[in-house]
Motif scaffolding. Structure first.
Motif, PDB file in Angstrom:
ATOM      1  N   LEU A 156       5.713  17.530  15.159  1.00  0.00           N
ATOM      2  CA  LEU A 156       5.700  16.860  16.354  1.00  0.00           C
ATOM      3  C   LEU A 156       4.541  16.026  16.152  1.00  0.00           C
ATOM      4  O   LEU A 156       4.286  14.879  16.789  1.00  0.00           O
ATOM      5  CB  LEU A 156       5.607  17.963  17.357  1.00  0.00           C
ATOM      6  CG  LEU A 156       7.011  18.306  17.768  1.00  0.00           C
ATOM      7  CD1 LEU A 156       6.699  19.701  18.731  1.00  0.00           C
ATOM      8  CD2 LEU A 156       7.667  17.323  18.524  1.00  0.00           C
ATOM      9  N   ASP A 157       3.397  16.726  15.478  1.00  0.00           N
ATOM     10  CA  ASP A 157       2.028  15.866  15.401  1.00  0.00           C
ATOM     11  C   ASP A 157       2.081  14.546  14.660  1.00  0.00           C
ATOM     12  O   ASP A 157       1.506  13.611  15.149  1.00  0.00           O
ATOM     13  CB  ASP A 157       1.219  16.938  14.591  1.00  0.00           C
ATOM     14  CG  ASP A 157      -0.298  16.781  15.089  1.00  0.00           C
ATOM     15  OD1 ASP A 157      -0.493  16.576  16.071  1.00  0.00           O
ATOM     16  OD2 ASP A 157      -1.017  16.859  14.211  1.00  0.00           O
ATOM     17  N   ARG A 183       3.803  11.350   8.045  1.00  0.00           N
ATOM     18  CA  ARG A 183       3.428  10.290   8.944  1.00  0.00           C
ATOM     19  C   ARG A 183       3.909   9.094   8.565  1.00  0.00           C
ATOM     20  O   ARG A 183       4.544   8.339   9.364  1.00  0.00           O
ATOM     21  CB  ARG A 183       2.104  10.534   9.133  1.00  0.00           C
ATOM     22  CG  ARG A 183       1.410   9.675  10.224  1.00  0.00           C
ATOM     23  CD  ARG A 183       0.203   9.538  10.240  1.00  0.00           C
ATOM     24  NE  ARG A 183      -0.328   8.695   8.975  1.00  0.00           N
ATOM     25  CZ  ARG A 183      -1.572   8.497   8.704  1.00  0.00           C
ATOM     26  NH1 ARG A 183      -2.409   9.305   9.312  1.00  0.00           N
ATOM     27  NH2 ARG A 183      -1.807   7.727   7.615  1.00  0.00           N
ATOM     28  N   ASP A 184       3.686   8.837   7.347  1.00  0.00           N
ATOM     29  CA  ASP A 184       4.288   7.410   6.789  1.00  0.00           C
ATOM     30  C   ASP A 184       5.629   7.252   6.995  1.00  0.00           C
ATOM     31  O   ASP A 184       6.201   6.326   7.363  1.00  0.00           O
ATOM     32  CB  ASP A 184       3.490   6.917   5.679  1.00  0.00           C
ATOM     33  CG  ASP A 184       2.123   6.709   5.561  1.00  0.00           C
ATOM     34  OD1 ASP A 184       1.524   6.531   6.632  1.00  0.00           O
ATOM     35  OD2 ASP A 184       1.410   6.662   4.521  1.00  0.00           O
ATOM     36  N   ARG A 228      10.192   2.324  12.325  1.00  0.00           N
ATOM     37  CA  ARG A 228      10.066   0.768  12.125  1.00  0.00           C
ATOM     38  C   ARG A 228      11.524   0.209  11.523  1.00  0.00           C
ATOM     39  O   ARG A 228      11.672  -0.841  12.191  1.00  0.00           O
ATOM     40  CB  ARG A 228       8.983   0.302  10.946  1.00  0.00           C
ATOM     41  CG  ARG A 228       8.635  -1.001  10.808  1.00  0.00           C
ATOM     42  CD  ARG A 228       7.766  -1.356   9.715  1.00  0.00           C
ATOM     43  NE  ARG A 228       8.461  -1.012   8.445  1.00  0.00           N
ATOM     44  CZ  ARG A 228       9.220  -1.859   7.869  1.00  0.00           C
ATOM     45  NH1 ARG A 228       9.689  -3.062   8.492  1.00  0.00           N
ATOM     46  NH2 ARG A 228      10.151  -1.587   6.855  1.00  0.00           N
ATOM     47  N   ASP A 268       0.791  -1.311  -0.007  1.00  0.00           N
ATOM     48  CA  ASP A 268       0.015  -0.035   0.102  1.00  0.00           C
ATOM     49  C   ASP A 268       1.009   1.158   0.118  1.00  0.00           C
ATOM     50  O   ASP A 268       0.409   2.475  -0.396  1.00  0.00           O
ATOM     51  CB  ASP A 268      -0.781  -0.036   1.274  1.00  0.00           C
ATOM     52  CG  ASP A 268      -1.940  -1.057   1.385  1.00  0.00           C
ATOM     53  OD1 ASP A 268      -2.279  -1.284   0.025  1.00  0.00           O
ATOM     54  OD2 ASP A 268      -2.344  -1.508   2.246  1.00  0.00           O
ATOM     55  N   ARG A 279       4.276  11.912  16.720  1.00  0.00           N
ATOM     56  CA  ARG A 279       3.668  11.342  17.860  1.00  0.00           C
ATOM     57  C   ARG A 279       2.974  10.282  17.717  1.00  0.00           C
ATOM     58  O   ARG A 279       2.632   9.393  18.743  1.00  0.00           O
ATOM     59  CB  ARG A 279       2.738  12.415  18.594  1.00  0.00           C
ATOM     60  CG  ARG A 279       3.701  13.525  19.515  1.00  0.00           C
ATOM     61  CD  ARG A 279       2.726  14.291  20.543  1.00  0.00           C
ATOM     62  NE  ARG A 279       3.565  15.427  21.188  1.00  0.00           N
ATOM     63  CZ  ARG A 279       3.618  16.401  21.076  1.00  0.00           C
ATOM     64  NH1 ARG A 279       2.780  17.059  20.199  1.00  0.00           N
ATOM     65  NH2 ARG A 279       4.567  17.166  21.555  1.00  0.00           N
ATOM     66  N   GLN A 280       2.481  10.083  16.528  1.00  0.00           N
ATOM     67  CA  GLN A 280       1.709   8.817  16.274  1.00  0.00           C
ATOM     68  C   GLN A 280       2.606   7.751  16.030  1.00  0.00           C
ATOM     69  O   GLN A 280       1.958   6.573  15.994  1.00  0.00           O
ATOM     70  CB  GLN A 280       1.125   9.079  14.798  1.00  0.00           C
ATOM     71  CG  GLN A 280      -0.101  10.185  15.179  1.00  0.00           C
ATOM     72  CD  GLN A 280      -0.663  10.556  13.545  1.00  0.00           C
ATOM     73  OE1 GLN A 280      -0.939   9.712  12.747  1.00  0.00           O
ATOM     74  NE2 GLN A 280      -0.678  11.858  13.290  1.00  0.00           N
ATOM     75  N   SER A 281       3.706   7.942  16.011  1.00  0.00           N
ATOM     76  CA  SER A 281       4.680   6.665  16.093  1.00  0.00           C
ATOM     77  C   SER A 281       5.827   6.500  17.095  1.00  0.00           C
ATOM     78  O   SER A 281       6.461   5.349  17.249  1.00  0.00           O
ATOM     79  CB  SER A 281       5.898   6.858  14.839  1.00  0.00           C
ATOM     80  OG  SER A 281       4.960   6.943  13.614  1.00  0.00           O
ATOM     81  N   ARG A 287       0.269  13.033   5.359  1.00  0.00           N
ATOM     82  CA  ARG A 287       0.214  11.873   5.452  1.00  0.00           C
ATOM     83  C   ARG A 287       1.203  11.081   4.932  1.00  0.00           C
ATOM     84  O   ARG A 287       1.810  10.270   5.604  1.00  0.00           O
ATOM     85  CB  ARG A 287      -1.208  11.183   4.554  1.00  0.00           C
ATOM     86  CG  ARG A 287      -1.394   9.754   4.554  1.00  0.00           C
ATOM     87  CD  ARG A 287      -2.273   9.379   3.297  1.00  0.00           C
ATOM     88  NE  ARG A 287      -2.296   7.780   3.198  1.00  0.00           N
ATOM     89  CZ  ARG A 287      -2.743   7.166   2.042  1.00  0.00           C
ATOM     90  NH1 ARG A 287      -3.044   7.951   0.971  1.00  0.00           N
ATOM     91  NH2 ARG A 287      -2.797   6.042   2.192  1.00  0.00           N
ATOM     92  N   LYS A 289       7.135  23.210  12.753  1.00  0.00           N
ATOM     93  CA  LYS A 289       7.542  22.438  13.951  1.00  0.00           C
ATOM     94  C   LYS A 289       6.521  21.611  14.679  1.00  0.00           C
ATOM     95  O   LYS A 289       6.405  20.402  14.888  1.00  0.00           O
ATOM     96  CB  LYS A 289       8.333  23.075  15.212  1.00  0.00           C
ATOM     97  CG  LYS A 289       9.746  23.766  14.894  1.00  0.00           C
ATOM     98  CD  LYS A 289      10.246  24.414  15.605  1.00  0.00           C
ATOM     99  CE  LYS A 289      11.445  25.197  15.239  1.00  0.00           C
ATOM    100  NZ  LYS A 289      12.102  26.266  16.429  1.00  0.00           N
ATOM    101  N   GLU A 290       5.183  22.284  14.875  1.00  0.00           N
ATOM    102  CA  GLU A 290       3.933  21.663  15.085  1.00  0.00           C
ATOM    103  C   GLU A 290       3.713  20.382  14.116  1.00  0.00           C
ATOM    104  O   GLU A 290       3.205  19.444  14.823  1.00  0.00           O
ATOM    105  CB  GLU A 290       2.975  22.607  15.502  1.00  0.00           C
ATOM    106  CG  GLU A 290       3.080  23.702  16.574  1.00  0.00           C
ATOM    107  CD  GLU A 290       2.161  24.645  16.703  1.00  0.00           C
ATOM    108  OE1 GLU A 290       2.173  25.284  17.451  1.00  0.00           O
ATOM    109  OE2 GLU A 290       1.101  24.329  15.793  1.00  0.00           O
TER     110      GLU A 290
END
Lengths: 379, 363
Positions: free
Chosen positions: B148-149, B111-112, B119, B69, B152-154, B108, B144-145
């Motif tokens: 960080l945003d 983030r990935d 990982r 994916d 934080r998901q990882s 997105r 920066k935000e």
């Protein structure tokens, strides 16, 4: 002409041929009519849409061609809602194109491979009929040419109450069969359709009470039978009708469970038992024929609705997969490599610049804390 | 080559401060989130670097073919024709232009990308992950935000720090030093003088790797008549042949001309494109030096650290020294051993040195 071939054609022909009630009563009535007049044109019509006219006309035409082994021509005149091409797996080009001059008759006439002797003129592309085109010379010419090549001409027409143009074709018929449908045709509509037929002077062979369950009574009561019989008896049968057939055709039930109320003796209504075939009759046949297409606008609406659903589901799926991947990446699969540290560390106590570095860490932390607070305030 | 594990202190019992009883495994992670490459150094010895590209299959057919994916780094570049390819970081921060849809897509992808680099650090499921991410010196608050945003998901807790500062911290060059961190989108210049660098201690310029690519593309378009090439081909050539030395072997490459491979000598173009970043860098150094305490300016000039992926241009340290000699009367430039991991190593060291209570408070 080359016969259309589609995988469902054979089964559709078989389905229509075996339609309960058709063979026993309808063919018999029409054949008796044909004994005095060849070619014979028979017109199927209904009070309103959905009565099953096309199915019964097709079944009749197939039955006549199969069992009489004479040329039969089936012509669909319901230009607004063509159905025969779909049922029989034929190309869509037909009467509509011939009438507007974009096609000739011969290329539009189509044979049905599974039914030798039957040729079909489908309605063609769906459109509203042009006023007067069914009474124009071109239409008369088409019918005349088809009569020349057929023993039977079976006309499948649009419902009488909804489409005025169907009434114009009544003059071309040697016999008219009115299709009514149990639990669908309203009594008032049936009576009005019957009145129209009577007023037009069309030779009514009878009515076909379609999808009759046997026990149910038409329209919730039996008045329709009475009304037909009464009104029709008052009319004089035309001279052209064969002996033994009155205009009052009685009611022909097409469901195997119903009574075959065929009028065949000329002395009133001879009520005979209908053939009690098993199965679901007309319901079964109609259910197994190709479905009626929805309009383009409705089709587009359905597509848009489904696309929105798909997009929504895809988004949810992507989010779920992403969450799952993130959690599974840490939870499963690769066990990972252990860190050197089992517990929090910090600046090493022996570091010569310990105090200085701790101050730097404090600065970095403070800047990040302010960032975090700013984000929290914003949310 | 420097081994980061050798630079980290040996394990010891967890810090008692803040009454934080942590006997759970903690994976410290330092990340250099670059426009061109993203690198990670972790306290389990893992070091990874990959191009900062994220690709998503264009359609169901591509997805079925690729059996994935999302693809990252070199694999994404290789299969880019079947992918919607994102380079989510521009000038070292998450791209935020081009409308909401593009902005969301970049978020997105970022983030990935961060999830993937974490990982690849191979954390164990029973470990906490504490990460320090190097951000461009002059990244905006909003940027920066955003970083960080998505981070934080990882991870369990995350901090940002200035990229050039993390490079200097990793090498313990915290006082009287200048750091040149040449990335793809930006070059960060940072003055270290014993405290946390302030805004006046940092200069960010856009004369960096992408600028060299653009210059080279233009020069080749003029000199290699009829040749067809893409920016990705030019970037690959630069990574292989970049040089600013006066003495260099001829750089001969093949470009298709009307479909036929044709050889071109691009030596002069390569030198010219790579040298284009030197004057603005030295100009920036001059600004930082000239605004420093005059008594210590000569010490700054002689402690210049050259880091970042762009520092791999052959002869760049000497060329900067030569330019400093002309403009500033001299200077000494040291290239760090591992330019690709310099920022990540420094960030890892910061993560290690950060007290436990600070991590706790930022969770």
């Amino acid at each position: 002409m080359s016969a259309s071939t589609y995988t469902g054609q054979a089964s559709a022909v078989a389905l229509l041929e075996s339609l309960p009630g058709i063979g026993d009563v309808v063919w018999g009535t029409i054949m008796r009519l044909a004994s005095t007049r060849v070619p014979t044109s028979v017109l199927f019509t209904a009070a309103e849409r959905g009565a099953g006219t096309s199915v019964l006309a097709a079944a009749t035409a197939i039955g006549l061609a199969q069992h009489q082994r004479v040329p039969v021509c089936l012509i669909e005149t319901n230009l607004r809602r063509p159905a025969l091409a779909r049922y029989l797996g034929l190309k869509q080009q037909g009467l509509s194109e011939i009438l507007d001059g974009s096609a000739e008759l011969e290329p539009c006439l189509q044979e049905v491979e599974q039914c030798p002797g039957l040729c079909v003129l489908p309605a063609g592309s769906a459109r509203a009929p042009v006023s007067g085109e069914f009474t124009a010379e071109r239409m008369s010419s088409i019918l005349a040419r088809l009569e020349q090549r057929s023993h039977y001409l079976v006309l499948d027409t649009a419902p009488l109450l909804d489409h005025v143009e169907s009434r114009l074709l009544l003059n071309h018929a040697d016999g008219v069969l009115l299709v009514l449908r149990e639990r669908a045709t309203r009594l008032a509509d049936a009576e009005r359709a019957h009145e129209i037929l009577v007023e037009s002077g069309a030779p009514v062979l009878g009515s076909i009470f379609n999808a009759c369950s046997g026990s149910a009574r038409f329209g919730g009561n039996g008045r329709v039978h009475h009304a037909f019989e009464k009104d029709l008896r008052e009319r004089r049968a035309p001279a052209s009708l064969p002996a033994g057939i009155e205009r009052n055709g009685g009611t022909l039930h097409t469901n195997g469970n119903g009574n075959g109320n065929g009028n065949g003796n000329g002395n009133g209504n001879g009520h005979g038992k209908g053939k009690g075939t098993n199965g679901n009759g007309i319901h079964d046949v109609e259910a197994r024929l190709p479905e009626e297409p929805v309009s383009e606008a409705a089709h587009q609406h359905q597509i848009a609705q489904l696309e929105r659903r798909i997009a929504k589901l895809t988004l949810l799926l992507e989010q779920s997969e992403s969450d799952l991947q993130q959690s599974s990446a840490r939870a499963d699969g690769d066990p990972g490599i252990a860190s050197l540290y089992h517990g929090a560390q910090g600046v090493a106590p022996g570091d010569q610049a310990q105090a200085y570095k701790r101050a730097l860490m404090q600065d970095i932390f403070q800047a990040n804390l302010e960032l975090k607070n700013a984000m929290a305030r914003r949310t | 080559m420097q081994n980061i594990q050798a630079t980290l202190p040996k394990p010891r019992p967890s810090e008692p401060e803040g009454n934080v009883a942590l006997e759970q495994g903690i994976l410290y992670v330092g990340i250099d989130l670059g426009t061109s490459r993203t690198s990670v150094s972790a306290s389990n010895g893992v070091r990874e670097s990959m191009p900062s590209f994220v690709g998503y299959p264009k359609d169901a057919v591509s997805r079925k073919l690729l059996k994935k994916d999302v693809l990252f780094g070199d694999e994404a570049l290789e299969k880019r024709l079947s992918l919607d390819l994102y380079r989510p970081l521009g000038d070292g921060v998450i791209k935020d232009g081009g409308g909401k849809a593009e902005s969301d897509a970049n978020l997105r992808a970022a983030r990935d990308l961060i999830g993937e680099i974490i990982r690849r650090a191979k954390p164990r499921k029973d470990e906490l992950v504490y990460a320090v991410i190097g951000a461009p010196a002059q990244a905006s608050l909003h940027n920066k935000e955003a970083i960080l945003d998505v981070a934080r998901q990882s991870v369990d807790s995350v901090m940002l720090c200035s990229e050039p500062f993390s490079v200097a911290y990793g090498l313990d060059w915290l006082d009287e030093a200048l750091v040149i961190d040449i990335g793809a989108g930006t070059t960060d210049l940072c003055r270290m003088h014993g405290t946390m660098p302030e805004e006046s201690d940092q200069i960010t310029i856009t004369y960096a790797g992408d600028y060299v690519d653009g210059q080279l593309m233009q020069l080749l378009a003029q000199s290699c008549k009829g040749a067809s090439f893409s920016i990705q081909m030019v970037k690959t050539l630069k990574e292989k042949h970049s040089n600013v030395s006066n003495i260099v072997a001829p750089i001969l490459v093949e470009f298709p001309v009307a479909g036929k491979p044709t050889q071109f000598d691009i030596t002069a173009d390569m030198l010219r494109a790579c040298r284009a970043i030197i004057p603005p860098i030295v100009e920036g150094l001059g600004t930082l030096i000239s605004t420093f305490d005059p008594e210590f300016q000569h010490r700054l000039k002689n402690r210049v650290l050259l880091a970042g992926g762009g520092s791999q241009i052959a002869g760049l340290d000497q060329a900067i020294e030569a330019e400093m000699l002309v403009r500033l009367g001299g200077g000494r430039v040291l290239r760090i051993d591992e330019p690709v991991y310099g920022g990540a190593n420094g960030a890892l060291k910061i993560a290690h040195d950060m007290p436990a209570e600070f991590w706790q408070q930022l969770k």
